[in-house]
Design a protein around this motif. Structure first.
Motif, mmCIF file in Angstrom:
data_model
loop_
_atom_site.group_PDB
_atom_site.id
_atom_site.type_symbol
_atom_site.label_atom_id
_atom_site.label_comp_id
_atom_site.label_asym_id
_atom_site.label_seq_id
_atom_site.Cartn_x
_atom_site.Cartn_y
_atom_site.Cartn_z
ATOM 1 N N CYS A 132 -9.791 10.843 -4.035
ATOM 2 C CA CYS A 132 -8.754 10.141 -3.261
ATOM 3 C C CYS A 132 -9.247 9.807 -1.857
ATOM 4 C CB CYS A 132 -7.487 10.991 -3.182
ATOM 5 S SG CYS A 132 -6.627 11.143 -4.754
ATOM 6 N N GLY A 133 -9.961 10.723 -1.250
ATOM 7 C CA GLY A 133 -10.507 10.474 0.078
ATOM 8 C C GLY A 133 -11.470 9.300 0.083
ATOM 9 N N THR B 203 -10.701 16.186 -6.903
ATOM 10 C CA THR B 203 -9.711 15.108 -6.887
ATOM 11 C C THR B 203 -9.436 14.670 -5.453
ATOM 12 O OG1 THR B 203 -8.734 16.018 -8.897
ATOM 13 C CG2 THR B 203 -7.410 14.427 -7.683
ATOM 14 N N ASN B 204 -9.407 15.613 -4.531
ATOM 15 C CA ASN B 204 -9.236 15.292 -3.116
ATOM 16 C C ASN B 204 -10.377 14.394 -2.633
ATOM 17 O OD1 ASN B 204 -7.585 15.869 -0.662
ATOM 18 N ND2 ASN B 204 -9.547 16.657 0.099
ATOM 19 N N ALA C 185 -3.697 17.687 -3.893
ATOM 20 C CA ALA C 185 -4.777 17.316 -2.976
ATOM 21 C C ALA C 185 -4.233 16.572 -1.756
ATOM 22 C CB ALA C 185 -5.805 16.456 -3.707
ATOM 23 N N PRO C 186 -4.564 17.038 -0.537
ATOM 24 C CA PRO C 186 -4.065 16.383 0.676
ATOM 25 C C PRO C 186 -4.447 14.901 0.776
ATOM 26 C CG PRO C 186 -5.072 18.503 1.213
ATOM 27 C CD PRO C 186 -5.351 18.237 -0.238
ATOM 28 N N ALA C 187 -5.681 14.551 0.419
ATOM 29 C CA ALA C 187 -6.098 13.145 0.525
ATOM 30 C C ALA C 187 -5.313 12.263 -0.442
ATOM 31 C CB ALA C 187 -7.600 13.005 0.273
ATOM 32 N N CYS C 188 -4.914 12.805 -1.569
ATOM 33 C CA CYS C 188 -4.123 12.034 -2.532
ATOM 34 C C CYS C 188 -2.705 11.828 -2.002
ATOM 35 C CB CYS C 188 -4.097 12.724 -3.890
ATOM 36 S SG CYS C 188 -5.720 12.823 -4.695
ATOM 37 N N ARG C 189 -2.149 12.862 -1.409
ATOM 38 C CA ARG C 189 -0.816 12.706 -0.805
ATOM 39 C C ARG C 189 -0.858 11.675 0.312
ATOM 40 N NH1 ARG C 189 -0.615 18.494 -1.376
ATOM 41 N NH2 ARG C 189 -1.122 18.695 0.822
ATOM 42 N N VAL D 270 -8.843 20.512 -7.684
ATOM 43 C CA VAL D 270 -8.127 19.952 -6.533
ATOM 44 C C VAL D 270 -9.129 19.416 -5.506
ATOM 45 C CG1 VAL D 270 -6.572 20.451 -4.591
ATOM 46 C CG2 VAL D 270 -6.061 21.366 -6.874
#
Length: 181
Positions: free
Chosen positions: A37-38, A33-34, A167-171, A30
């Motif tokens: 995405c970030g 992956t975060n 992952a927060p950055a993916c959301r 996670v």
């Protein structure tokens, strides 16, 4: 107008983080992956903003597109640096996923830089030259529509799909709009 050319590319990049899944991913996956995405966040925001184009003011339109291409190219550069910094994937297939993503971003940057170079040479004092040169200058951006879909590995890897969902950055990346139309 010009954002239409980027819609497919941005949709592909936004989809990189749009996976879903039911299984839990490890904290390491996670976090990694975060980071991936970030790394895309600044580019996605910049590309989604679109260039300032005013059909009534072609000189300002050339300047707006030139500025857009410059700022978006800079965000691509930052994204590539950030992707380099995420380190090796804790999941098999993750490194290949990032390599495809980096290849797509390099292709985007190359197209933007080519268009920017051509725009810099446009004679904005001549309406005839502007009418011919402006479309030719942005033509390399059409190539971006043919980029291969780099999400294949993400879709095939359940742990990466699940990690992207967690992952927060993916959301956040999924919430970033892509240009319409």
């Amino acid at each position: 107008m010009r954002t239409r050319r980027f819609s497919c590319t941005l949709a592909v990049l936004a989809a990189l983080a749009a996976g879903c899944g039911d299984a839990a991913a490890s904290e390491d996956t996670v976090a990694w992956t975060n980071g991936v995405c970030g790394a895309l966040a600044g580019f996605t925001r910049a590309a989604s903003s679109g260039p300032q184009v005013d059909p009534a003011d072609p000189v300002a339109s050339v300047q707006g597109v030139h500025s857009y291409l410059g700022s978006t190219s800079e965000e691509v550069r930052r994204s590539l640096s950030a992707l380099d910094a995420v380190g090796p994937s804790p999941v098999e297939g993750g490194d290949q996923y990032v390599a495809r993503l980096q290849e797509a971003l390099r292709s985007i940057r190359s197209g933007f830089e080519s268009a920017r170079t051509q725009l810099a040479a446009v004679d904005t004092s001549s309406p005839e030259a502007l009418a011919t040169a402006f479309p030719a200058a942005v033509a390399p951006l059409q190539e971006l529509r043919g980029l291969p879909d780099p999400t294949e590995g993400l879709r095939e890897n359940e742990e990466l799909r699940t990690a992207a969902e967690q992952a927060p950055a993916c959301r956040e990346l999924r919430g970033t709009g892509t240009p319409s139309g």
